[in-house]
Motif scaffolding. Sequence first.
Motif, PDB file in Angstrom:
ATOM      1  N   GLU A 138      -5.848   9.905  -1.184  1.00 15.30           N
ATOM      2  CA  GLU A 138      -6.850  10.542  -2.038  1.00 15.30           C
ATOM      3  C   GLU A 138      -8.105   9.689  -2.140  1.00 15.30           C
ATOM      4  N   THR A 139      -7.974   8.401  -1.887  1.00 19.50           N
ATOM      5  CA  THR A 139      -9.107   7.474  -1.945  1.00 19.50           C
ATOM      6  C   THR A 139      -9.073   6.563  -0.728  1.00 19.50           C
ATOM      7  N   ALA A 140     -10.181   5.866  -0.499  1.00 18.94           N
ATOM      8  CA  ALA A 140     -10.209   4.902   0.602  1.00 18.94           C
ATOM      9  C   ALA A 140      -9.193   3.793   0.368  1.00 18.94           C
ATOM     10  N   ALA A 141      -8.974   3.438  -0.898  1.00 18.88           N
ATOM     11  CA  ALA A 141      -7.982   2.400  -1.200  1.00 18.88           C
ATOM     12  C   ALA A 141      -6.591   2.829  -0.756  1.00 18.88           C
ATOM     13  N   ASP A 142      -6.276   4.117  -0.888  1.00 22.64           N
ATOM     14  CA  ASP A 142      -4.975   4.615  -0.405  1.00 22.64           C
ATOM     15  C   ASP A 142      -4.842   4.389   1.094  1.00 22.64           C
ATOM     16  N   ALA A 143      -5.899   4.721   1.835  1.00 26.17           N
ATOM     17  CA  ALA A 143      -5.846   4.565   3.296  1.00 26.17           C
ATOM     18  C   ALA A 143      -5.671   3.097   3.675  1.00 26.17           C
ATOM     19  N   LEU A 144      -6.399   2.216   2.989  1.00 29.91           N
ATOM     20  CA  LEU A 144      -6.280   0.798   3.289  1.00 29.91           C
ATOM     21  C   LEU A 144      -4.869   0.289   3.014  1.00 29.91           C
ATOM     22  N   LEU A 145      -4.264   0.795   1.956  1.00 29.02           N
ATOM     23  CA  LEU A 145      -2.896   0.394   1.632  1.00 29.02           C
ATOM     24  C   LEU A 145      -1.941   0.814   2.745  1.00 29.02           C
TER      25      LEU A 145
END
Length: 449
Positions: free
Chosen positions: A280-287
């Motif tokens: 849902e966020t760029a932080a999710d993708a990075l995780l």
Amino acid sequence: MSLAHATLLTDPERADRLRLARTFSVGPVTFRRLIDRFHSAAEALRALPDLARQAGAERLNPPSRAEAEDEIAALARAGGRFLALGEPLYPEPLAAVEDAPPLLALRGDPALLSRAAVGVVGSRNASAGGRRLAEELSRELGAAGLVVVSGLARGIDAAAHRGALASGTVAVFAGGLDQVYPPEHADLAQAILDQGGALVSEMPLGAEPQARHFPRRNRLVSGLSRGVLVIEAALKSGSLTTARFALEQGREVMAVPGSPLDPRCRGTNQLLREGAGLVETAADALLHLGLDPELALRPHSISASMAGPGDAAGDSGRPSPASDIVSIRDQIRPGETLPSPSPAARSTPGDAPQVPALASPPPRQGLVKENQASLGTSDGRRPAGDEAATGSESARKLAELLGSAPVSVDELVRRCQMSPPVVRAALLDLELAGRLERHPGDRVSLLPT
């Protein structure tokens, strides 16, 4: 000259590799095996008539040296160059893919292909909200140091490229680099080049994109990337093809959830049901890509956050005072790739294998030895013993076992009672004869005669 070690090619060898790659019936997998068997493209070209005769195929007619040199010169006049598999600048993640293109046509900065990348793909008929989200996520992922790779298509692809223009984005073409598709994206393609991005293709100049070319393009999008993020995709869409390639290549697959009432979201929701990483966020993708989102992405100023790859090595890893971002580029030196995700940070769809670390791409342990085993001994001779059956006889037996449905090579070995080297040599004969189609996952099928 093996493909296993990075070596800068001479101009004649590069031209010969282009000739071999442009020869009918010589696909990427066969190309690798021919180079590893004969050690140079020139020797492989000299052996083609005998190989074709052994396979019962019509004479193979590779382009002439002059034609290959003309193609190289035409690409240079267009501001491009070829990166050959096995050369230092060839993108390392893509080189680890079994059917990586023998040569990659490039316009733009080749250094961009050595940085860690994420593919962002989705519906051509995307919603306004989907396009906005694709642009925002790509902008934030680019600001964090990732290169955004996509296919220059309408909808999500175009939004992803626009979002990542300032940080560097790679557009993969289905046709030649002089064939922008769709045509209305000519300005976007030029903007990608103007802002330090890159355009790549495995097709020759002048090749118009056709339906059968788009799956090949999609495998490059995933092959260049550490993971693929899908935003809005129908159940039978090219974006799901890209996700399938990503799984087969050992990449992370991620998806943005959507309304079950919207047909454009049924494919992404299906990916999530099968285990794709929810984003849902760029932080999710990075995780999902194995990065600590609290360290990798904070509120930031996009324009101030992006330094060139060379700057990252000289600033002691500190972010710019003009920005609050702690960039991934500060964690990764030029030429390095992202750290391997921890098991807890991964989401592995279905029964797919765990995603390998691209810092050491699935090295295909002993690629040269494997290919030599598949074709014969290291000096190119056919195996002996029970492997003394002629290539044509072995190929005939395999053709009787094969059909239009893809089957794994391992399964063929079990069923045909021939040794793996003989099976792979016979498959090469069938491919040179134009009777075999290769599929991802080391699977093959028989083409109709």
